[in-house]
Design an enzyme around this catalytic site. Structure first.
Site, mmCIF file in Angstrom:
data_model
loop_
_atom_site.group_PDB
_atom_site.id
_atom_site.type_symbol
_atom_site.label_atom_id
_atom_site.label_comp_id
_atom_site.label_asym_id
_atom_site.label_seq_id
_atom_site.Cartn_x
_atom_site.Cartn_y
_atom_site.Cartn_z
ATOM 1 N N ASN A 208 3.153 3.682 1.620
ATOM 2 C CA ASN A 208 2.280 2.801 2.367
ATOM 3 C C ASN A 208 2.171 1.713 3.056
ATOM 4 O O ASN A 208 2.547 0.476 2.368
ATOM 5 C CB ASN A 208 0.755 3.537 1.941
ATOM 6 C CG ASN A 208 0.593 2.712 1.264
ATOM 7 O OD1 ASN A 208 0.383 2.287 0.955
ATOM 8 N ND2 ASN A 208 0.352 3.615 0.011
ATOM 9 N N ILE A 305 -6.510 8.026 -10.365
ATOM 10 C CA ILE A 305 -6.325 7.728 -11.040
ATOM 11 C C ILE A 305 -7.510 7.308 -11.998
ATOM 12 O O ILE A 305 -8.354 7.709 -12.197
ATOM 13 C CB ILE A 305 -5.930 6.382 -11.338
ATOM 14 C CG1 ILE A 305 -3.556 6.280 -11.168
ATOM 15 C CG2 ILE A 305 -5.461 5.490 -12.525
ATOM 16 C CD1 ILE A 305 -2.859 5.462 -10.242
ATOM 17 N N PHE A 323 -12.187 2.958 -3.766
ATOM 18 C CA PHE A 323 -12.200 2.378 -2.270
ATOM 19 C C PHE A 323 -11.767 3.485 -1.765
ATOM 20 O O PHE A 323 -11.158 4.598 -2.357
ATOM 21 C CB PHE A 323 -11.072 1.130 -2.514
ATOM 22 C CG PHE A 323 -11.377 -0.187 -2.722
ATOM 23 C CD1 PHE A 323 -11.836 -0.815 -3.487
ATOM 24 C CD2 PHE A 323 -11.388 -1.165 -1.620
ATOM 25 C CE1 PHE A 323 -11.953 -2.187 -3.860
ATOM 26 C CE2 PHE A 323 -11.744 -1.883 -1.608
ATOM 27 C CZ PHE A 323 -12.347 -2.892 -3.254
HETATM 28 N N1 CTP Z 1 -6.715 6.780 -6.006
HETATM 29 C C1 CTP Z 1 -6.135 6.671 -7.267
HETATM 30 N N2 CTP Z 1 -5.368 7.571 -7.312
HETATM 31 C C2 CTP Z 1 -5.445 8.575 -6.513
HETATM 32 C C3 CTP Z 1 -5.427 8.350 -4.984
HETATM 33 C C4 CTP Z 1 -6.021 7.487 -4.549
HETATM 34 O O1 CTP Z 1 -7.007 6.108 -8.413
HETATM 35 N N3 CTP Z 1 -4.057 9.549 -6.484
HETATM 36 C C5 CTP Z 1 -8.233 6.092 -5.337
HETATM 37 C C6 CTP Z 1 -7.933 4.920 -4.659
HETATM 38 O O2 CTP Z 1 -7.493 3.834 -5.257
HETATM 39 C C7 CTP Z 1 -8.830 4.511 -4.023
HETATM 40 C C8 CTP Z 1 -9.467 6.081 -4.202
HETATM 41 O O3 CTP Z 1 -8.739 6.274 -5.061
HETATM 42 O O4 CTP Z 1 -9.612 3.333 -5.580
HETATM 43 C C9 CTP Z 1 -9.877 6.016 -2.497
HETATM 44 O O5 CTP Z 1 -8.329 6.351 -2.258
HETATM 45 P P1 CTP Z 1 -8.635 7.295 -0.868
HETATM 46 O O6 CTP Z 1 -6.373 7.372 -1.063
HETATM 47 O O7 CTP Z 1 -8.838 6.808 -0.508
HETATM 48 O O8 CTP Z 1 -9.027 8.645 -0.930
HETATM 49 P P2 CTP Z 1 -7.832 10.157 -1.661
HETATM 50 O O9 CTP Z 1 -8.388 10.805 -2.733
HETATM 51 O O10 CTP Z 1 -6.992 9.994 -0.892
HETATM 52 O O11 CTP Z 1 -9.149 11.040 -0.289
HETATM 53 P P3 CTP Z 1 -9.101 10.945 1.615
HETATM 54 O O12 CTP Z 1 -7.114 12.037 1.284
HETATM 55 O O13 CTP Z 1 -9.700 12.031 1.092
HETATM 56 O O14 CTP Z 1 -8.783 10.145 1.828
#
Ligand code: CTP
Length: 400
Positions: A208, A305, A323
């Site tokens: 990404n 995570i 975040f």
């Molecule tokens: N995050 C994480 N592990 C993942 C995905 C996300 O720790 N597998 C954490 C990111 O570091 C961030 C937060 O979750 O602090 C939000 O990530 P985001 O991508 O915005 O959220 P998603 O869970 O992907 O939700 P959505 O798909 O609705 O955006």
């Protein structure tokens, strides 16, 4: 690393003494002056010549002669530093310190000093786990002595377990934290940052656009306030911050393992843009066009995570910050995410293309806490980081 300091480095006896040589180089690269003290046992593992050549100054040893006393007495030597680092710190040296012995140069310096002391223990796993060493550890901690490590792993003696000396970057991070003076002094904070790369085959991956800029700025701001920072980063485009312990990973699953390995911490900030999915059918050989037809990519869900750590029943960090990168309905999505993931705060931002935030130098965030919602004006990522670091310091000081 903020400011150049004077470090008195005591090298004890142990196979890990070789790492002290690299430590001297890295400290000098950062502008610190290193005065080395080599114990008699330490001199069995590294030579006074290599130590003094790397330090760029003479090495003090147990054979302290009268000329030395005339030039600089041991009391003065023990106080002429901003920090005393003992690496490797042996079980014997820890025992002497805990008992207040002063029967050689190293123990005398450690008893006579009035400057902060940081130990990097290294010893056989049974020696480390022995009740006597654990008693000494508790005594020294209560005396205000700082520790970095030991780590768990394979040891030179062939056994496995805690006892390996911390790696040089970890010791450097602990030194930075010990030297820093700020509201986060003595606090250990974890920051995840950057994107993850999820392999499709050995040459292709899913990624990404995260640059790691905001996570790096947050880690830097936390270091500046005196925190010991563990920085777990995916393949970011901006370089990692100075003064933090950097753990590099590629995939979400590696990031989770690195995060779990970094606990316990006082606060954990999850700024990484973790891939939600990885390939379920990643190939260990390069996929070929000649195979015929279009490849079908099957996805599997990655571990979350932030949610995993937020929902830990044992050892959950007292403050967990996530975040939310959103392209629409920022506040609604962030508030829902705050509840769903179980974290304490969510820092939400609008990453839709028009804002130029992702990969840019500025950010406009909304902070969602248990107490409500705050919208911060658009400012540089460094300013967002400084403000967030101050909020974290205040929260930890207030015991959250
Ligand atoms: N995050 C994480 N592990 C993942 C995905 C996300 O720790 N597998 C954490 C990111 O570091 C961030 C937060 O979750 O602090 C939000 O990530 P985001 O991508 O915005 O959220 P998603 O869970 O992907 O939700 P959505 O798909 O609705 O955006």
């Amino acid at each position: 690393m903020p400011g150049a300091s004077r470090i008195l480095l005591i090298i004890g006896g142990g196979i890990a003494a070789y790492k002290a040589l690299d430590l001297i180089r890295r400290l000098r690269e950062r502008g610190h002056a290193v005065t080395p003290v080599l114990t008699r046992a330490g001199a069995q593992f590294v030579t006074p010549l290599s130590v003094s050549a790397l330090a760029g100054r003479r090495v003090f040893s147990d054979l302290f002669d009268l000329t030395d006393e005339a030039e600089m007495g041991h009391i003065e030597l023990s106080r002429s530093a901003d920090l005393i680092v003992v690496a490797p710190a042996t079980a014997d040296l820890m025992a002497k310190m805990a008992q207040g012995h002063a029967d050689d140069l190293a123990s005398t310096l450690l008893l006579a000093t009035d400057t902060p002391v940081l130990l990097a223990p290294a010893m056989n796993v049974r020696m480390w786990q022995h009740p006597a060493t654990q008693r000494n550890l508790a005594t020294l901690r209560a005396d205000g002595i700082g520790f970095v490590g030991p780590n768990e792993g394979d040891m030179a003696c062939g056994e496995h377990g805690p006892g390996r000396m911390a790696e040089v970057p970890e010791i450097l991070a602990a030194i930075t934290a010990a030297l820093a003076d700020g509201p986060l002094k003595g606090r250990r904070v974890l920051v995840t940052s950057g994107p993850t790369h999820e392999p499709i085959d050995p040459v292709r991956y899913i990624a990404n656009r995260s640059s790691g800029a905001q996570g790096t700025a947050i880690a830097r701001a936390l270091v500046a306030l005196g925190a010991e920072v563990v920085f777990v980063t995916g393949p970011a485009t901006v370089p990692p911050p100075d003064g933090a312990e950097v753990v590099r990973v590629e995939t979400a699953r590696e990031m989770l393992a690195a995060v779990e390995g970094a606990l316990p911490v006082d606060a954990a900030i999850f700024a990484a843009a973790v891939a939600d999915w990885r390939m379920a059918n990643a190939s260990d050989r390069k996929m070929k066009k000649t195979a015929g037809g279009l490849p079908v990519l099957e996805f599997a869900e990655n571990p979350d995570i932030l949610a995993t750590v937020s929902q830990m029943t044992k050892g959950r960090p007292p403050l967990v910050v996530g975040f939310a990168a959103e392209t629409h309905d920022v506040l609604d999505n962030a508030t829902a995410k705050h509840a769903r993931k179980g974290c304490d705060w969510i820092v939400a931002n609008d990453v839709s293309h028009a804002t130029g935030i992702m990969g840019g130098t500025e950010n406009a965030v909304t902070l969602v806490t248990g107490d409500g919602v705050e919208s911060w004006p658009r400012m540089s990522k460094a300013e967002v980081a400084a403000r967030l670091a101050e909020r974290i310091a205040r929260a930890l000081a207030a015991d959250i």
